[in-house]
Design an enzyme around this catalytic site. Structure first.
Site, mmCIF file in Angstrom:
data_model
loop_
_atom_site.group_PDB
_atom_site.id
_atom_site.type_symbol
_atom_site.label_atom_id
_atom_site.label_comp_id
_atom_site.label_asym_id
_atom_site.label_seq_id
_atom_site.Cartn_x
_atom_site.Cartn_y
_atom_site.Cartn_z
ATOM 1 N N CYS A 21 1.669 44.517 45.087
ATOM 2 C CA CYS A 21 1.840 45.961 45.266
ATOM 3 C C CYS A 21 1.578 46.725 43.968
ATOM 4 C CB CYS A 21 3.257 46.273 45.699
ATOM 5 S SG CYS A 21 3.751 45.416 47.189
ATOM 6 N N ARG A 56 -5.312 43.812 41.998
ATOM 7 C CA ARG A 56 -4.065 43.059 42.120
ATOM 8 C C ARG A 56 -3.890 42.457 43.511
ATOM 9 N NH1 ARG A 56 -0.378 44.636 38.060
ATOM 10 N NH2 ARG A 56 1.339 43.973 39.365
ATOM 11 N N TRP A 91 1.239 44.985 49.329
ATOM 12 C CA TRP A 91 0.922 43.590 49.684
ATOM 13 C C TRP A 91 2.089 43.149 50.546
ATOM 14 C CZ3 TRP A 91 3.028 38.644 48.767
ATOM 15 C CH2 TRP A 91 2.150 37.571 48.940
ATOM 16 N N ASN A 109 7.886 48.216 44.699
ATOM 17 C CA ASN A 109 7.364 46.854 44.549
ATOM 18 C C ASN A 109 8.573 45.927 44.443
ATOM 19 O OD1 ASN A 109 4.931 48.126 44.302
ATOM 20 N ND2 ASN A 109 4.610 47.603 42.147
ATOM 21 N N GLY A 110 8.466 44.734 45.005
ATOM 22 C CA GLY A 110 9.584 43.792 44.929
ATOM 23 C C GLY A 110 10.164 43.547 46.305
ATOM 24 N N GLU A 115 -8.183 22.374 38.992
ATOM 25 C CA GLU A 115 -8.531 23.783 38.814
ATOM 26 C C GLU A 115 -9.842 24.113 39.538
ATOM 27 O OE1 GLU A 115 -7.079 26.361 37.931
ATOM 28 O OE2 GLU A 115 -8.582 27.781 37.262
ATOM 29 N N LYS A 173 -10.139 26.935 42.445
ATOM 30 C CA LYS A 173 -11.112 28.046 42.414
ATOM 31 C C LYS A 173 -11.883 28.102 43.720
ATOM 32 C CE LYS A 173 -9.806 29.820 39.956
ATOM 33 N NZ LYS A 173 -8.732 29.614 39.031
ATOM 34 N N GLU A 187 -9.665 29.203 46.797
ATOM 35 C CA GLU A 187 -9.213 30.602 46.715
ATOM 36 C C GLU A 187 -10.268 31.594 47.168
ATOM 37 O OE1 GLU A 187 -6.327 31.603 43.104
ATOM 38 O OE2 GLU A 187 -8.212 30.729 42.463
ATOM 39 N N HIS A 213 -6.554 5.382 46.809
ATOM 40 C CA HIS A 213 -5.224 5.233 47.401
ATOM 41 C C HIS A 213 -5.008 6.189 48.572
ATOM 42 C CE1 HIS A 213 -4.007 2.459 44.271
ATOM 43 N NE2 HIS A 213 -4.563 3.294 43.390
ATOM 44 N N LYS A 269 -3.161 39.295 42.398
ATOM 45 C CA LYS A 269 -3.453 38.926 41.012
ATOM 46 C C LYS A 269 -2.192 38.540 40.263
ATOM 47 C CE LYS A 269 -5.896 38.245 37.428
ATOM 48 N NZ LYS A 269 -6.540 36.919 37.449
HETATM 49 C C1 F6R Z 1 -5.565 31.159 40.383
HETATM 50 C C2 F6R Z 1 -4.632 32.203 40.071
HETATM 51 C C3 F6R Z 1 -3.176 31.962 40.292
HETATM 52 C C4 F6R Z 1 -2.416 32.288 39.001
HETATM 53 C C5 F6R Z 1 -0.903 32.175 39.217
HETATM 54 C C6 F6R Z 1 -0.140 32.406 37.930
HETATM 55 O O1 F6R Z 1 -6.883 31.568 40.231
HETATM 56 O O2 F6R Z 1 -5.006 33.242 39.629
HETATM 57 O O3 F6R Z 1 -2.937 30.660 40.706
HETATM 58 O O4 F6R Z 1 -2.852 31.413 38.012
HETATM 59 O O5 F6R Z 1 -0.493 33.087 40.180
HETATM 60 O O6 F6R Z 1 -0.389 33.676 37.425
HETATM 61 P P1 F6R Z 1 -0.035 34.067 35.940
HETATM 62 O O7 F6R Z 1 -0.870 33.223 35.046
HETATM 63 O O8 F6R Z 1 -0.349 35.519 35.838
HETATM 64 O O9 F6R Z 1 1.421 33.774 35.747
#
Ligand code: F6R
Length: 612
Positions: free
Chosen positions: A2, A27, A76, A102-103, A485, A489, A492, A508, A607
């Site tokens: 949000c 975000r 959101w 927000n929250g 990772e 990527k 996502e 395994h 985000k």
């Molecule tokens: C993956 C991604 C999320 C963040 C996670 C932690 O591409 O963006 O998995 O890495 O939400 O976010 P931060 O680093 O902001 O605490």
């Protein structure tokens, strides 16, 4: 997640608010709304979908004209599906008080029941709406809006960053914070409150960060800040440093692509003034005051989520091997609920791009409560984690707008590598060995440049696999987290199911998935376990899996084993992940583009995840 933008001043608030909401789009959100204060009532407009739909809906809307106080929100969804009604702002029964929030209000069900019993009429399925009605109740006796909001918030359990407006006080915004960021931009005869500086910097760089438990009455020319118990708090005005150009796409098709290309520079920025390659030395100002405690610590614990957790896993390999300090890496969301054994002998690093992730914040507070030294590896300057830690390392990657984290990851790895060299030296690493490491690290930006230059070739490989249903990513040692990772990527942004595994672990279980339809990306640098990974590749080939190898430029054998090879420069083992992740970022990006997904704002993702 949000987003909030509020404005009070001399201008029409709507353009400021809509522009601010557009700067917060990165975000992640699913609906948006605005409200302005008029003497006759508060005018609210809301829309499910993108801010652009709200912009179109309010264009030429005369009911919104003529005010100088207003606010907007991008939602959101947590409680209630994303539709027009559940979008914020929410109003009280008479439409004279409006709230954006927000929250999560955790005790909203009990409060709602109580308010309904008193005759309040609810319209939405949200937790936020209870705030509007609760404030309405307290406002009947409170001397002003701030007192009414304070009284209401004293009854609330949960988290909030919120802004409240009322018709009785045109020219006043009340903003409060507990666990969800709020920043006040201090302008000349105007103030802008927002959940993220990105909505403010076009207007002013002078900001006040609200802390948890603080509430502010914001007028065009004055800000009064207190606690919920009405104790006055004097706030300092700070300066935000980032440029608006940093949050624009700069000719790239997507922020993600721009941020992938920025990495040679962002990695350099993370080292600037800190790394002296010729001397073999590292200086990290944010750790100087705790260097001794850090060097003597029993162990280091990295707390993080998602990509930041993956960075911690790489950090574990680097620190244990080079600095010989035991390291544990914890999912922040799990850590806080399992009564961790942690104490003053431990050093905890909260790893976070945004510095606002609710799980990471809660976990680090838990560690702090047990007496651990809590430090941060954080990108966003002035963020909550940065302010609540006792020191740490800013990663200096600049604003990351693409929801999928890219440059933040390589900057986190850079920070961890620097810290490793610094600690290793204080624990006996020879000057000559330190020089080898610092020289290796200094060479990384140029190596990353060489990989980014292969974007076109990676795009061609992406075309071949764009319709795959599943993907497997394999790596060993410090490249195992790289595989995790890479898989994250891809899933996502392309919505292809992908999993990362340590290469040897494949036999395994996951090997059962391999057939001629399964692309398997293997990170296979020429290091001490190269031959082992090659054996794992053979196991995939024997079952007709399709190998995409990430291999070194001078590896002349791999071509015969893999369907596709993406070349990366040879890099000292433990720093290799900083280079080896780049092709996986590009592969995910081009597959997503080929599938036509919304790369920068993938579905359901936010985000900065500011709720638990
Ligand atoms: C993956 C991604 C999320 C963040 C996670 C932690 O591409 O963006 O998995 O890495 O939400 O976010 P931060 O680093 O902001 O605490």
């Amino acid at each position: 997640m949000c987003g909030i933008v509020g404005y009070v001043g001399m201008r029409d608030p709507i353009p400021v608010i809509l522009d601010g909401l557009q700067h917060l789009e990165y975000r992640g959100y699913d609906s948006a709304g605005v409200a302005v204060v008029h003497p006759a009532g508060i005018v609210v407009r809301k829309r499910a979908g993108k801010v652009a739909e709200l912009v179109a809906a309010v264009a030429g809307d005369q009911a919104l004209a003529g005010s100088t106080t207003g606010m907007g929100h991008s939602r959101w969804a947590t409680h209630g599906e994303p539709n027009d009604v559940n979008a914020h702002p929410h109003t009280d029964c008479g439409g004279s008080i409006a709230v954006v929030h927000n929250g999560i209000i955790e005790n909203y069900a009990a409060l709602k029941k109580r308010l309904q019993a008193r005759g309040h009429l609810f319209r939405s399925a949200t937790d936020t709406e209870v705030l509007a009605h609760l404030i309405e109740d307290f406002r009947k006796t409170a001397p002003d809006l701030l007192s009414a909001v304070s009284a209401a918030l004293r009854e609330v359990t949960g988290t909030y960053g919120l802004v409240v407006l009322e018709t009785a006080s045109p020219g006043v915004m009340v903003a409060a914070r507990l666990g969800s960021p709020l920043i006040i931009g201090v302008g000349d005869g105007e103030q802008i409150v927002a959940s993220d500086a990105a909505a403010i910097v076009a207007h002013t760089r002078q900001v006040i960060y609200l802390n948890d438990g603080e509430i502010a009455e914001i007028k065009a020319d004055a800000i009064r800040t207190t606690t919920l118990q009405d104790v006055t708090i004097t706030k300092e005005i700070e300066e935000v440093t980032f440029d608006l150009s940093q949050i624009e796409r700069g000719g790239f098709a997507h922020f993600m692509l721009k941020e992938i290309h920025e990495q040679p520079e962002t990695i350099r920025n993370g080292m600037r003034g800190r790394l002296r390659a010729d001397e073999g030395s590292v200086k990290l100002g944010g750790l100087e005051h705790v260097q001794e405690r850090l060097a003597k610590s029993r162990r280091i614990i990295f707390l993080g989520c998602g990509t930041s957790w993956h960075a911690g896993l790489v950090g574990e390999y680097i620190l244990e091997q080079i600095a010989k300090i035991p390291v544990e890496v914890e999912y922040a969301s799990e850590y806080r609920y399992r009564t961790p054994i942690v104490g003053p002998e431990d050093v905890v690093f909260a790893v976070s791009q945004s510095g606002e992730t609710a799980d990471t914040l809660a976990a680090m507070r838990e560690a702090k409560r047990h007496g651990a030294l809590v430090l941060g590896i954080v990108n966003v300057v002035g963020s909550t984690i940065a302010r609540e830690t006792d020191g740490g390392i800013y990663t200096h990657a600049g604003p990351e707008i693409g929801v999928a984290s890219t440059k933040a990851f390589t900057s986190q790895l850079t920070a961890m590598s620097l810290m490793t060299i610094m600690l290793a030296k204080s624990r006996g690493l020879s000057a000559a060995d330190a020089r080898v490491l610092t020289t290796e690290l200094a060479a990384i930006p140029e190596k990353v440049e060489r990989v980014v230059a292969q974007a076109d070739e990676i795009r061609r490989i992406a075309q071949v696999y764009k319709d795959a249903k599943n993907f497997l990513f394999l790596g060993r040692g410090a490249n195992f987290p790289v595989a995790l990772e890479g898989a994250l990527k891809l899933k996502e942004i392309s919505y292809i199911h992908a999993e990362g595994y340590p290469a040897a672990e494949m036999k395994h279980g996951p090997i059962a998935l391999i057939d001629e339809h399964m692309p398997v990306v293997v990170v296979v640098p020429r290091d001490a376990i190269y031959e082992k990974v090659v054996s794992n590749i053979q196991e995939v080939r024997a079952r007709k899996g399709r190998i995409i190898a990430i291999a070194n430029e001078d590896d002349h054998e791999i071509g015969a084993l893999a369907e596709h090879v993406i070349r990366v420069p040879r890099t000292y083992g433990f720093f290799g992940p900083i280079v080896n992740i780049i092709p996986l970022q590009l592969l995910a990006y081009y597959i997503a583009v080929a599938r036509g997904t919304n790369v920068d704002q993938p579905r359901n993702l936010a985000k900065s995840v500011t709720v638990e």
